[in-house]
Structures are given as structure tokens and as C-alpha cells.
Scaffold this motif. Structure first.
Motif, PDB file in Angstrom:
ATOM      1  N   MET A  92     -24.407   0.437 -66.702  1.00 39.43           N
ATOM      2  CA  MET A  92     -25.400   1.290 -67.317  1.00 39.43           C
ATOM      3  C   MET A  92     -25.352   2.664 -66.649  1.00 39.43           C
ATOM      4  N   LYS A  93     -25.300   3.697 -67.472  1.00 34.59           N
ATOM      5  CA  LYS A  93     -25.329   5.070 -66.980  1.00 34.59           C
ATOM      6  C   LYS A  93     -26.773   5.565 -66.975  1.00 34.59           C
ATOM      7  N   ILE A  94     -27.162   6.193 -65.858  1.00 31.58           N
ATOM      8  CA  ILE A  94     -28.503   6.761 -65.726  1.00 31.58           C
ATOM      9  C   ILE A  94     -28.375   8.272 -65.583  1.00 31.58           C
ATOM     10  N   LEU A  95     -29.144   9.004 -66.367  1.00 28.89           N
ATOM     11  CA  LEU A  95     -29.203  10.449 -66.276  1.00 28.89           C
ATOM     12  C   LEU A  95     -30.541  10.829 -65.636  1.00 28.89           C
ATOM     13  N   VAL A  96     -30.494  11.690 -64.625  1.00 28.35           N
ATOM     14  CA  VAL A  96     -31.701  12.117 -63.928  1.00 28.35           C
ATOM     15  C   VAL A  96     -31.783  13.642 -63.975  1.00 28.35           C
ATOM     16  N   ALA A  97     -32.893  14.144 -64.492  1.00 26.13           N
ATOM     17  CA  ALA A  97     -33.104  15.592 -64.533  1.00 26.13           C
ATOM     18  C   ALA A  97     -33.718  16.043 -63.212  1.00 26.13           C
ATOM     19  N   VAL A  98     -33.191  17.151 -62.676  1.00 28.66           N
ATOM     20  CA  VAL A  98     -33.738  17.705 -61.442  1.00 28.66           C
ATOM     21  C   VAL A  98     -34.081  19.170 -61.673  1.00 28.66           C
ATOM     22  N   LYS A  99     -35.138  19.623 -61.004  1.00 29.37           N
ATOM     23  CA  LYS A  99     -35.595  20.998 -61.179  1.00 29.37           C
ATOM     24  C   LYS A  99     -35.631  21.726 -59.847  1.00 29.37           C
ATOM     25  N   ARG A 100     -35.248  22.990 -59.894  1.00 31.14           N
ATOM     26  CA  ARG A 100     -35.289  23.868 -58.725  1.00 31.14           C
ATOM     27  C   ARG A 100     -36.656  24.530 -58.680  1.00 31.14           C
ATOM     28  N   VAL A 101     -37.359  24.345 -57.574  1.00 32.00           N
ATOM     29  CA  VAL A 101     -38.696  24.919 -57.404  1.00 32.00           C
ATOM     30  C   VAL A 101     -38.803  25.553 -56.017  1.00 32.00           C
ATOM     31  N   ILE A 102     -39.854  26.311 -55.811  1.00 27.22           N
ATOM     32  CA  ILE A 102     -40.127  26.852 -54.485  1.00 27.22           C
ATOM     33  C   ILE A 102     -40.461  25.682 -53.573  1.00 27.22           C
ATOM     34  N   ASP A 103     -39.883  25.673 -52.387  1.00 25.90           N
ATOM     35  CA  ASP A 103     -40.150  24.602 -51.427  1.00 25.90           C
ATOM     36  C   ASP A 103     -41.652  24.473 -51.196  1.00 25.90           C
ATOM     37  N   TYR A 104     -42.132  23.244 -51.167  1.00 25.52           N
ATOM     38  CA  TYR A 104     -43.572  23.017 -51.060  1.00 25.52           C
ATOM     39  C   TYR A 104     -44.159  23.472 -49.726  1.00 25.52           C
ATOM     40  N   ASN A 105     -43.338  23.729 -48.724  1.00 22.38           N
ATOM     41  CA  ASN A 105     -43.823  24.204 -47.422  1.00 22.38           C
ATOM     42  C   ASN A 105     -43.962  25.728 -47.344  1.00 22.38           C
ATOM     43  N   VAL A 106     -43.516  26.429 -48.390  1.00 26.57           N
ATOM     44  CA  VAL A 106     -43.501  27.890 -48.380  1.00 26.57           C
ATOM     45  C   VAL A 106     -44.821  28.438 -48.923  1.00 26.57           C
ATOM     46  N   LYS A 107     -45.333  29.449 -48.250  1.00 28.30           N
ATOM     47  CA  LYS A 107     -46.535  30.122 -48.750  1.00 28.30           C
ATOM     48  C   LYS A 107     -46.102  31.076 -49.865  1.00 28.30           C
ATOM     49  N   ILE A 108     -46.706  30.930 -51.020  1.00 25.77           N
ATOM     50  CA  ILE A 108     -46.312  31.699 -52.202  1.00 25.77           C
ATOM     51  C   ILE A 108     -46.944  33.090 -52.162  1.00 25.77           C
ATOM     52  N   ARG A 109     -46.120  34.082 -52.544  1.00 28.39           N
ATOM     53  CA  ARG A 109     -46.601  35.460 -52.656  1.00 28.39           C
ATOM     54  C   ARG A 109     -46.542  35.879 -54.123  1.00 28.39           C
ATOM     55  N   VAL A 110     -47.543  36.621 -54.546  1.00 30.32           N
ATOM     56  CA  VAL A 110     -47.590  37.135 -55.915  1.00 30.32           C
ATOM     57  C   VAL A 110     -47.021  38.543 -55.921  1.00 30.32           C
ATOM     58  N   LYS A 111     -46.301  38.894 -56.992  1.00 28.85           N
ATOM     59  CA  LYS A 111     -45.763  40.245 -57.117  1.00 28.85           C
ATOM     60  C   LYS A 111     -46.915  41.252 -57.143  1.00 28.85           C
ATOM     61  N   PRO A 112     -46.661  42.479 -56.671  1.00 27.47           N
ATOM     62  CA  PRO A 112     -47.723  43.490 -56.636  1.00 27.47           C
ATOM     63  C   PRO A 112     -48.387  43.760 -57.987  1.00 27.47           C
ATOM     64  N   ASP A 113     -47.623  43.610 -59.080  1.00 29.24           N
ATOM     65  CA  ASP A 113     -48.211  43.860 -60.406  1.00 29.24           C
ATOM     66  C   ASP A 113     -48.865  42.610 -61.004  1.00 29.24           C
ATOM     67  N   ASN A 114     -48.944  41.537 -60.215  1.00 32.15           N
ATOM     68  CA  ASN A 114     -49.554  40.258 -60.636  1.00 32.15           C
ATOM     69  C   ASN A 114     -48.887  39.620 -61.847  1.00 32.15           C
ATOM     70  N   SER A 115     -47.620  39.943 -62.087  1.00 32.85           N
ATOM     71  CA  SER A 115     -46.923  39.416 -63.261  1.00 32.85           C
ATOM     72  C   SER A 115     -46.291  38.052 -63.018  1.00 32.85           C
ATOM     73  N   ASP A 116     -45.991  37.728 -61.761  1.00 27.44           N
ATOM     74  CA  ASP A 116     -45.280  36.490 -61.474  1.00 27.44           C
ATOM     75  C   ASP A 116     -45.299  36.243 -59.969  1.00 27.44           C
TER      76      ASP A 116
END
Length: 124
Positions: free
Chosen positions: A1-25
Motif C-alpha cells: 500500500m502506498k501512503i501519500l503524506v502532505a507536509v506544510k512549511r510554516v514558521i517554527d513554533y518557537n519563533v516570536k512572530i513579527r508583523v510587517k510595518p504596514d500590518n499587511s502580513d
């Protein structure tokens, strides 16, 4: 049986997120990226099924920029046999990713597709 697994690239959960100065992303400049933790659990489960003799092949797939190869290498290190990278430099929205994954499933014909329950960045 073949299994397909989808994986996603995300910001590491240990990183403090910064917002762009224009608040767009979120500012991704010099931010450590990682495989979504729920996708990692999905890869681990697929590998367990392979080790138990239920599956014969585990294929990891991702949609994203060239840098997403790092997450595919992580999946291979966890025990996946092959990796498929659908490369795009455009922002990947949920519906677009779902359509691409549907095409990959159609081409690969796996007997089982395993997905993580949600992404930690967009909750999709």
C-alpha cells in the motif's frame, strides 16, 4: 500500500512572530521555518504503518517555494521513501493547495492519504 503524506512549511513554533510595518502580513525576513508539527505527526504515523508491514511506500508532498525542500528532507529523514515538491513562488492559499494535492493524488494513486489536522500558521 502506498501512503501519500502532505507536509506544510510554516514558521517554527518557537519563533516570536513579527508583523510587517504596514500590518499587511507576517515578516518572514530571517525567520526559521519548520515542518508543521501536525504534518510531522502524519509522517511519523505513515512510517509506523510502513514499519508494521501495512504500507510499502511513504511519499511526502509539499506545495511551496524552493526553500520548502528543507521540510521534504525532514520527511525523508523521518522515514519517507520519496518526496514530491510542487514548486511555486506565489503565495499558496488553501483552495489552491487542495487542488494541487488532488492532482498529485490522481497521478500517484495512493491507497491512503494522511494529512495533519491543521496548520499552526493559518489553522487550515
Amino acid at each position: 500500500m502506498k501512503i501519500l503524506v502532505a507536509v506544510k512549511r510554516v514558521i517554527d513554533y518557537n519563533v516570536k512572530i513579527r508583523v510587517k510595518p504596514d500590518n499587511s502580513d507576517v515578516d518572514l525576513t530571517n525567520v526559521k521555518m519548520a515542518m508543521n508539527p501536525f504534518c510531522e505527526i502524519a509522517v511519523e504515523e505513515a512510517v509506523r504503518l510502513k514499519e508494521a508491514g501495512t504500507a510499502s511506500e511513504v511519499v511526502a508532498v509539499t506545495v511551496g517555494p524552493k526553500a520548502a525542500q528543507e521540510q521534504l528532507r525532514t520527511a525523508l529523514a523521518l522515514g519517507a521513501d520519496r518526496a514530491i515538491h510542487v514548486q511555486t513562488d506565489e503565495r499558496v492559499e488553501s483552495l489552491g493547495a487542495a487542488k494541487v494535492l488532488a492532482k498529485v493524488v490522481e497521478e500517484e494513486q495512493p491507497e491512503l492519504v494522511i494529512l495533519g489536522k491543521q496548520a499552526i500558521d493559518s489553522d487550515n
